[in-house]
Design a protein around this motif. Structure first.
Motif, PDB file in Angstrom:
ATOM      1  N   LEU A  51       0.832  -1.198   0.000  1.00  0.00           N
ATOM      2  CA  LEU A  51       0.000   0.000   0.000  1.00  0.00           C
ATOM      3  C   LEU A  51       0.872   1.256   0.000  1.00  0.00           C
ATOM      4  CD1 LEU A  51      -3.088   0.497  -0.017  1.00  0.00           C
ATOM      5  CD2 LEU A  51      -2.894   1.070   2.400  1.00  0.00           C
ATOM      6  N   LEU A  52       1.974   1.245   0.724  1.00  0.00           N
ATOM      7  CA  LEU A  52       2.898   2.379   0.724  1.00  0.00           C
ATOM      8  C   LEU A  52       3.377   2.688  -0.688  1.00  0.00           C
ATOM      9  CD1 LEU A  52       4.829   4.423   2.101  1.00  0.00           C
ATOM     10  CD2 LEU A  52       6.434   2.520   2.407  1.00  0.00           C
ATOM     11  N   LEU A  53       3.773   1.667  -1.423  1.00  0.00           N
ATOM     12  CA  LEU A  53       4.261   1.888  -2.781  1.00  0.00           C
ATOM     13  C   LEU A  53       3.162   2.438  -3.685  1.00  0.00           C
ATOM     14  CD1 LEU A  53       6.450  -1.323  -3.233  1.00  0.00           C
ATOM     15  CD2 LEU A  53       7.229   1.015  -2.763  1.00  0.00           C
ATOM     16  N   ARG A  54       1.935   1.988  -3.481  1.00  0.00           N
ATOM     17  CA  ARG A  54       0.835   2.515  -4.296  1.00  0.00           C
ATOM     18  C   ARG A  54       0.544   3.972  -3.977  1.00  0.00           C
ATOM     19  NH1 ARG A  54      -3.518  -2.286  -5.578  1.00  0.00           N
ATOM     20  NH2 ARG A  54      -2.005  -3.981  -5.770  1.00  0.00           N
ATOM     21  N   VAL A  55       0.683   4.349  -2.710  1.00  0.00           N
ATOM     22  CA  VAL A  55       0.514   5.761  -2.348  1.00  0.00           C
ATOM     23  C   VAL A  55       1.599   6.602  -3.006  1.00  0.00           C
ATOM     24  CG1 VAL A  55       0.581   7.417  -0.450  1.00  0.00           C
ATOM     25  CG2 VAL A  55      -0.685   5.284  -0.182  1.00  0.00           C
ATOM     26  N   LEU A  56       2.841   6.159  -2.941  1.00  0.00           N
ATOM     27  CA  LEU A  56       3.935   6.913  -3.550  1.00  0.00           C
ATOM     28  C   LEU A  56       3.747   7.028  -5.056  1.00  0.00           C
ATOM     29  CD1 LEU A  56       7.038   5.557  -1.596  1.00  0.00           C
ATOM     30  CD2 LEU A  56       5.616   7.560  -1.098  1.00  0.00           C
ATOM     31  N   ASP A  57       3.253   5.976  -5.681  1.00  0.00           N
ATOM     32  CA  ASP A  57       2.995   6.021  -7.115  1.00  0.00           C
ATOM     33  C   ASP A  57       1.900   7.026  -7.454  1.00  0.00           C
ATOM     34  OD1 ASP A  57       3.542   4.897  -9.766  1.00  0.00           O
ATOM     35  OD2 ASP A  57       1.528   4.070  -9.649  1.00  0.00           O
ATOM     36  N   ALA A  58       0.947   7.191  -6.537  1.00  0.00           N
ATOM     37  CA  ALA A  58      -0.177   8.111  -6.773  1.00  0.00           C
ATOM     38  C   ALA A  58       0.151   9.553  -6.416  1.00  0.00           C
ATOM     39  CB  ALA A  58      -1.394   7.661  -5.965  1.00  0.00           C
ATOM     40  N   VAL A  59       1.231   9.768  -5.673  1.00  0.00           N
ATOM     41  CA  VAL A  59       1.607  11.126  -5.234  1.00  0.00           C
ATOM     42  C   VAL A  59       3.042  11.393  -5.677  1.00  0.00           C
ATOM     43  CG1 VAL A  59       1.705  12.738  -3.309  1.00  0.00           C
ATOM     44  CG2 VAL A  59       0.136  10.795  -3.206  1.00  0.00           C
ATOM     45  N   PRO A  60       3.233  11.848  -6.899  1.00  0.00           N
ATOM     46  CA  PRO A  60       4.585  12.101  -7.389  1.00  0.00           C
ATOM     47  C   PRO A  60       5.347  13.056  -6.465  1.00  0.00           C
ATOM     48  CG  PRO A  60       2.994  12.236  -9.177  1.00  0.00           C
ATOM     49  CD  PRO A  60       2.202  12.144  -7.906  1.00  0.00           C
ATOM     50  N   GLY A  61       6.564  12.699  -6.141  1.00  0.00           N
ATOM     51  CA  GLY A  61       7.379  13.529  -5.273  1.00  0.00           C
ATOM     52  C   GLY A  61       7.330  13.152  -3.813  1.00  0.00           C
ATOM     53  N   ALA A  62       6.288  12.447  -3.392  1.00  0.00           N
ATOM     54  CA  ALA A  62       6.195  12.034  -1.994  1.00  0.00           C
ATOM     55  C   ALA A  62       7.255  10.978  -1.698  1.00  0.00           C
ATOM     56  CB  ALA A  62       4.809  11.471  -1.694  1.00  0.00           C
ATOM     57  N   LYS A  63       7.741  10.990  -0.456  1.00  0.00           N
ATOM     58  CA  LYS A  63       8.710   9.997  -0.016  1.00  0.00           C
ATOM     59  C   LYS A  63       8.108   9.153   1.089  1.00  0.00           C
ATOM     60  CE  LYS A  63      12.827  12.548  -1.366  1.00  0.00           C
ATOM     61  NZ  LYS A  63      14.182  13.015  -0.950  1.00  0.00           N
ATOM     62  N   GLY A  64       8.516   7.890   1.156  1.00  0.00           N
ATOM     63  CA  GLY A  64       7.934   6.985   2.136  1.00  0.00           C
ATOM     64  C   GLY A  64       8.983   6.164   2.843  1.00  0.00           C
ATOM     65  N   THR A  65       8.679   5.839   4.096  1.00  0.00           N
ATOM     66  CA  THR A  65       9.531   4.968   4.891  1.00  0.00           C
ATOM     67  C   THR A  65       8.681   3.837   5.454  1.00  0.00           C
ATOM     68  OG1 THR A  65      10.977   6.798   5.533  1.00  0.00           O
ATOM     69  CG2 THR A  65      11.062   4.799   6.889  1.00  0.00           C
ATOM     70  N   GLY A  66       9.114   2.614   5.221  1.00  0.00           N
ATOM     71  CA  GLY A  66       8.451   1.452   5.804  1.00  0.00           C
ATOM     72  C   GLY A  66       9.354   0.832   6.845  1.00  0.00           C
ATOM     73  N   ILE A  67       8.802   0.556   8.024  1.00  0.00           N
ATOM     74  CA  ILE A  67       9.598  -0.077   9.083  1.00  0.00           C
ATOM     75  C   ILE A  67       8.950  -1.385   9.499  1.00  0.00           C
ATOM     76  CG2 ILE A  67      10.637   2.050   9.904  1.00  0.00           C
ATOM     77  CD1 ILE A  67       8.657   2.186  12.130  1.00  0.00           C
ATOM     78  N   ASP A  68       9.787  -2.387   9.691  1.00  0.00           N
ATOM     79  CA  ASP A  68       9.324  -3.721  10.052  1.00  0.00           C
ATOM     80  C   ASP A  68      10.517  -4.464  10.635  1.00  0.00           C
ATOM     81  OD1 ASP A  68       6.606  -5.419   8.812  1.00  0.00           O
ATOM     82  OD2 ASP A  68       8.196  -6.546   9.779  1.00  0.00           O
ATOM     83  N   ILE A  69      10.243  -5.600  11.287  1.00  0.00           N
ATOM     84  CA  ILE A  69      11.336  -6.395  11.842  1.00  0.00           C
ATOM     85  C   ILE A  69      11.568  -7.675  11.054  1.00  0.00           C
ATOM     86  CG2 ILE A  69      11.092  -5.448  14.172  1.00  0.00           C
ATOM     87  CD1 ILE A  69       9.557  -7.992  14.938  1.00  0.00           C
ATOM     88  N   ASN A  70      10.827  -7.857   9.951  1.00  0.00           N
ATOM     89  CA  ASN A  70      10.977  -9.063   9.138  1.00  0.00           C
ATOM     90  C   ASN A  70      11.836  -8.743   7.919  1.00  0.00           C
ATOM     91  OD1 ASN A  70      10.259 -11.053   6.927  1.00  0.00           O
ATOM     92  ND2 ASN A  70       9.231 -11.992   8.684  1.00  0.00           N
ATOM     93  N   ALA A  71      13.069  -9.228   7.928  1.00  0.00           N
ATOM     94  CA  ALA A  71      14.017  -8.907   6.867  1.00  0.00           C
ATOM     95  C   ALA A  71      13.564  -9.434   5.508  1.00  0.00           C
ATOM     96  CB  ALA A  71      15.394  -9.463   7.218  1.00  0.00           C
ATOM     97  N   GLU A  72      12.922 -10.612   5.500  1.00  0.00           N
ATOM     98  CA  GLU A  72      12.472 -11.202   4.231  1.00  0.00           C
ATOM     99  C   GLU A  72      11.408 -10.326   3.579  1.00  0.00           C
ATOM    100  OE1 GLU A  72      10.355 -15.307   2.578  1.00  0.00           O
ATOM    101  OE2 GLU A  72      11.148 -15.227   4.617  1.00  0.00           O
ATOM    102  N   ASP A  73      10.438  -9.862   4.366  1.00  0.00           N
ATOM    103  CA  ASP A  73       9.404  -8.985   3.816  1.00  0.00           C
ATOM    104  C   ASP A  73       9.993  -7.670   3.322  1.00  0.00           C
ATOM    105  OD1 ASP A  73       7.479 -10.858   4.342  1.00  0.00           O
ATOM    106  OD2 ASP A  73       6.669  -9.862   6.117  1.00  0.00           O
ATOM    107  N   LEU A  74      10.932  -7.112   4.063  1.00  0.00           N
ATOM    108  CA  LEU A  74      11.554  -5.850   3.667  1.00  0.00           C
ATOM    109  C   LEU A  74      12.317  -6.006   2.348  1.00  0.00           C
ATOM    110  CD1 LEU A  74      12.831  -4.740   7.180  1.00  0.00           C
ATOM    111  CD2 LEU A  74      11.023  -3.620   5.862  1.00  0.00           C
TER     112      LEU A  74
END
Length: 256
Positions: A51-74
């Motif tokens: 969902l984060l990537l879809r938001v960034l795709d819909a808002v040109p110029g916006a920056k996003g940070t995703g945080i998680d503790i699962n290295a495989e998912d990241l």
């Protein structure tokens, strides 16, 4: 030695979202977030950050940070960002969200991962979750919270069939959850919840690759423990929280 041709399938490879979220609902959520024009987005417990990537795709110029503790998912999230030309605007960080200093931002996503904001040594507290989310978003900013709630009070038999130690006070009714959001400094701009089909797609997709693998490799050295795990997960859904546990998607706007 385990036959490499019979290795376990990729984890959650049949899921687009790590939760009961349809394409139509995701599109509407993204559209509402994009309408607020966020410059920066934080995804708590992001997994692979679809969902984060879809938001960034819909808002040109916006920056996003995703945080998680699962290295495989990241790692999956970073690969998806690169495929979509978003690697320069999306950062995936392996760290705990508890007490994070990565706010305030214009938009926060927290879908099915609010436990990451709480002290794991204490009982889960949705009021604390909402206070933390308010801390992490600027006035006028948007939070999309995907949070569990009871569709109705579960019976003792249903609780016994859920996750270990399941209790009635693990979740709130939807009205009480929204009241907590109001008390934390939000206005509930949109209130919706996952439907049965979304739940079925998620629950079946969660186990799909593994079930195919188990059917093809019943005598694999890891088959017994894998079978026990997925059977327990499926039983928890079918004999416990199906049609009892709901997931609310709350679009919350931070008050000034």
């Amino acid at each position: 030695m385990i036959d490499s041709d019979a290795e376990l399938p990729p984890r959650l490879g049949s899921l687009t979202f790590h939760g009961p979220l349809s394409e139509d609902r995701a599109e509407r959520l993204v559209r509402r977030i994009a309408a607020s024009g966020p410059a920066d987005v934080l995804d708590i417990g992001c997994g692979w950050g679809e969902l984060l990537l879809r938001v960034l795709d819909a808002v040109p110029g916006a920056k996003g940070t995703g945080i998680d503790i699962n290295a495989e998912d990241l790692a999956r999230g970073r690969a998806l960002a690169a495929e979509r030309g978003l690697a320069d605007r999306a950062v995936f960080v392996e760290e705990s969200a508890r007490g994070t200093a990565r706010g305030p931002v214009d938009a926060v996503l927290c879908l099915g991962s609010s436990q990451a904001l709480c002290d794991p040594e204490l009982p889960y507290d949705p009021a604390e979750v909402l206070r933390e989310l308010r801390r992490l978003v600027r006035p006028g900013g948007v939070v999309v919270l995907g949070e569990g709630f009871w569709e109705r009070t579960p019976t003792e038999a249903e609780l016994a069939g859920m996750w270990p130690g399941a209790r009635v006070d693990d979740h709130l009714p939807l009205g009480d959850l929204v009241d907590l959001a109001l008390g934390a400094g939000f206005r509930p701009a949109w209130i919706e919840s996952a439907g049965r089909e979304e739940w079925e797609v998620f629950e079946s997709g969660y186990r799909y690759d593994t079930e195919l693998w188990l059917a093809a490799h019943p005598d694999h050295p890891l088959a017994a423990e894998t079978r026990e795990r997925v059977d327990r997960q499926r039983s928890g859904w079918l004999n416990g929280y199906r049609n009892v546990l709901g997931i609310a998607y709350l679009t919350l706007v931070a008050t000034a």
